[in-house]
Design a protein around this motif. Structure first.
Motif, short mmCIF file in Angstrom:
data_model
loop_
_atom_site.label_atom_id
_atom_site.label_comp_id
_atom_site.label_asym_id
_atom_site.label_seq_id
_atom_site.Cartn_x
_atom_site.Cartn_y
_atom_site.Cartn_z
N HIS A 59 51.70 78.59 23.96
CA HIS A 59 50.81 78.55 25.11
C HIS A 59 49.90 77.34 25.00
CE1 HIS A 59 51.70 82.62 26.63
NE2 HIS A 59 52.07 82.78 25.39
N ALA A 60 49.49 76.83 26.13
CA ALA A 60 48.56 75.70 26.17
C ALA A 60 47.63 75.85 27.35
CB ALA A 60 49.33 74.39 26.27
N SER A 61 46.38 75.43 27.17
CA SER A 61 45.36 75.49 28.21
C SER A 61 44.90 74.08 28.53
CB SER A 61 44.15 76.30 27.73
OG SER A 61 44.55 77.61 27.42
N TYR A 62 44.64 73.83 29.80
CA TYR A 62 44.22 72.51 30.27
C TYR A 62 43.02 72.65 31.18
CZ TYR A 62 48.68 71.35 28.29
OH TYR A 62 49.73 71.22 27.41
N PRO A 63 41.79 72.62 30.61
CA PRO A 63 40.59 72.73 31.43
C PRO A 63 40.48 71.59 32.45
CG PRO A 63 40.07 73.06 29.12
CD PRO A 63 41.49 72.61 29.20
N GLY A 64 41.11 70.44 32.14
CA GLY A 64 41.08 69.29 33.05
C GLY A 64 42.08 69.38 34.17
N GLY A 65 42.85 70.45 34.22
CA GLY A 65 43.75 70.69 35.33
C GLY A 65 45.12 70.05 35.21
N ILE A 66 45.81 70.03 36.35
CA ILE A 66 47.20 69.60 36.40
C ILE A 66 47.37 68.13 36.04
CG2 ILE A 66 47.37 68.96 38.86
CD1 ILE A 66 49.82 71.22 36.90
N GLU A 67 46.36 67.33 36.28
CA GLU A 67 46.45 65.91 35.89
C GLU A 67 46.50 65.77 34.38
OE1 GLU A 67 47.38 63.48 37.85
OE2 GLU A 67 47.38 65.01 39.40
N ASP A 68 45.82 66.66 33.64
CA ASP A 68 45.93 66.66 32.18
C ASP A 68 47.35 67.01 31.75
OD1 ASP A 68 43.33 65.93 31.78
OD2 ASP A 68 42.68 67.86 30.96
N VAL A 69 47.96 67.98 32.43
CA VAL A 69 49.34 68.36 32.12
C VAL A 69 50.25 67.15 32.33
CG1 VAL A 69 51.29 69.82 32.79
CG2 VAL A 69 48.99 70.79 32.68
N ARG A 70 50.10 66.49 33.44
CA ARG A 70 50.94 65.31 33.74
C ARG A 70 50.71 64.19 32.73
NH1 ARG A 70 49.69 66.36 39.79
NH2 ARG A 70 51.63 67.29 40.50
N ARG A 71 49.45 63.97 32.38
CA ARG A 71 49.13 62.89 31.44
C ARG A 71 49.72 63.17 30.06
NH1 ARG A 71 45.40 62.96 27.93
NH2 ARG A 71 44.18 64.57 28.96
N VAL A 72 49.63 64.40 29.59
CA VAL A 72 50.09 64.76 28.25
C VAL A 72 51.61 64.91 28.19
CG1 VAL A 72 50.00 66.56 26.47
CG2 VAL A 72 47.91 65.85 27.64
N HIS A 73 52.21 65.50 29.22
CA HIS A 73 53.62 65.89 29.14
C HIS A 73 54.54 65.14 30.09
CE1 HIS A 73 52.42 69.06 26.49
NE2 HIS A 73 51.56 69.51 27.39
N GLY A 74 54.01 64.24 30.91
CA GLY A 74 54.82 63.53 31.89
C GLY A 74 55.81 62.55 31.30
N HIS A 75 55.49 61.99 30.15
CA HIS A 75 56.38 61.07 29.43
C HIS A 75 56.97 60.00 30.35
CE1 HIS A 75 56.06 63.45 25.79
NE2 HIS A 75 56.33 64.54 26.51
N GLY A 76 56.09 59.35 31.08
CA GLY A 76 56.52 58.23 31.91
C GLY A 76 57.50 58.60 33.01
N GLY A 77 57.34 59.77 33.58
CA GLY A 77 58.23 60.21 34.66
C GLY A 77 59.43 61.00 34.20
N ARG A 78 59.57 61.20 32.90
CA ARG A 78 60.70 61.98 32.38
C ARG A 78 60.51 63.49 32.59
NH1 ARG A 78 59.66 58.41 27.89
NH2 ARG A 78 61.15 56.71 27.92
N THR A 79 59.28 63.87 32.88
CA THR A 79 58.94 65.28 33.11
C THR A 79 58.03 65.36 34.32
OG1 THR A 79 59.03 65.67 30.72
CG2 THR A 79 57.92 67.34 32.06
N GLU A 80 58.24 66.38 35.15
CA GLU A 80 57.37 66.52 36.32
C GLU A 80 57.00 67.97 36.57
OE1 GLU A 80 59.36 64.88 39.73
OE2 GLU A 80 60.32 66.78 40.19
N VAL A 81 55.91 68.13 37.27
CA VAL A 81 55.45 69.45 37.71
C VAL A 81 56.12 69.74 39.03
CG1 VAL A 81 53.45 70.74 38.53
CG2 VAL A 81 53.24 69.24 36.52
N GLN A 82 56.77 70.89 39.12
CA GLN A 82 57.36 71.33 40.38
C GLN A 82 56.65 72.62 40.79
OE1 GLN A 82 61.64 71.58 40.17
NE2 GLN A 82 61.83 69.37 40.12
N TRP A 83 55.94 72.55 41.91
CA TRP A 83 55.18 73.71 42.40
C TRP A 83 56.12 74.75 42.97
CZ3 TRP A 83 50.46 74.05 40.78
CH2 TRP A 83 49.74 72.90 40.50
N LEU A 84 55.85 76.00 42.67
CA LEU A 84 56.61 77.13 43.19
C LEU A 84 55.92 77.73 44.41
CD1 LEU A 84 57.56 78.81 39.82
CD2 LEU A 84 58.95 77.25 41.21
N ASP A 85 54.63 77.43 44.54
CA ASP A 85 53.83 77.94 45.66
C ASP A 85 53.27 76.75 46.43
OD1 ASP A 85 53.99 80.73 44.80
OD2 ASP A 85 52.66 80.13 43.16
N ASP A 86 53.08 76.94 47.73
CA ASP A 86 52.50 75.88 48.57
C ASP A 86 51.07 75.59 48.18
OD1 ASP A 86 54.87 75.70 49.96
OD2 ASP A 86 54.21 77.13 51.50
#
Length: 86
Positions: A59-86
């Motif tokens: 498990h991981a927590s990101y108080p800085g929000g989804i941009e923190d997730v993208r910054r840490v795990h995005g790996h230069g576009g190799r990983t992306e967040v796909q929303w399941l809800d609008d």
């Protein structure tokens, strides 16, 4: 609740297209939720990953929000967040 603030959760999947670290694999590697405050909680799908020797999901927590997730795990576009809800 007419103050314009969203009062619902948004679910997402973390989708990895290329595993640069050769650890987490590809495809949906984690699932998460964004709270109305912007705070994000994420669960890795470790037990489904043959490259990891574990019986539990991490498990991981990101108080800085989804941009923190993208910054840490995005790996230069190799990983992306796909929303399941609008």
């Amino acid at each position: 609740m007419g103050n314009g603030v969203q009062h619902r959760l948004r679910r997402f999947e973390l989708v990895r297209y290329e595993d640069a670290s050769v650890t987490s694999g590809t495809g949906v590697v984690a699932v998460g939720v964004e709270f109305p405050s912007g705070y994000v909680e994420m669960e890795w799908l470790n037990e489904q990953n043959p490259n990891l020797n574990t019986a539990a999901n991490g498990h991981a927590s990101y108080p800085g929000g989804i941009e923190d997730v993208r910054r840490v795990h995005g790996h230069g576009g190799r990983t992306e967040v796909q929303w399941l809800d609008d």
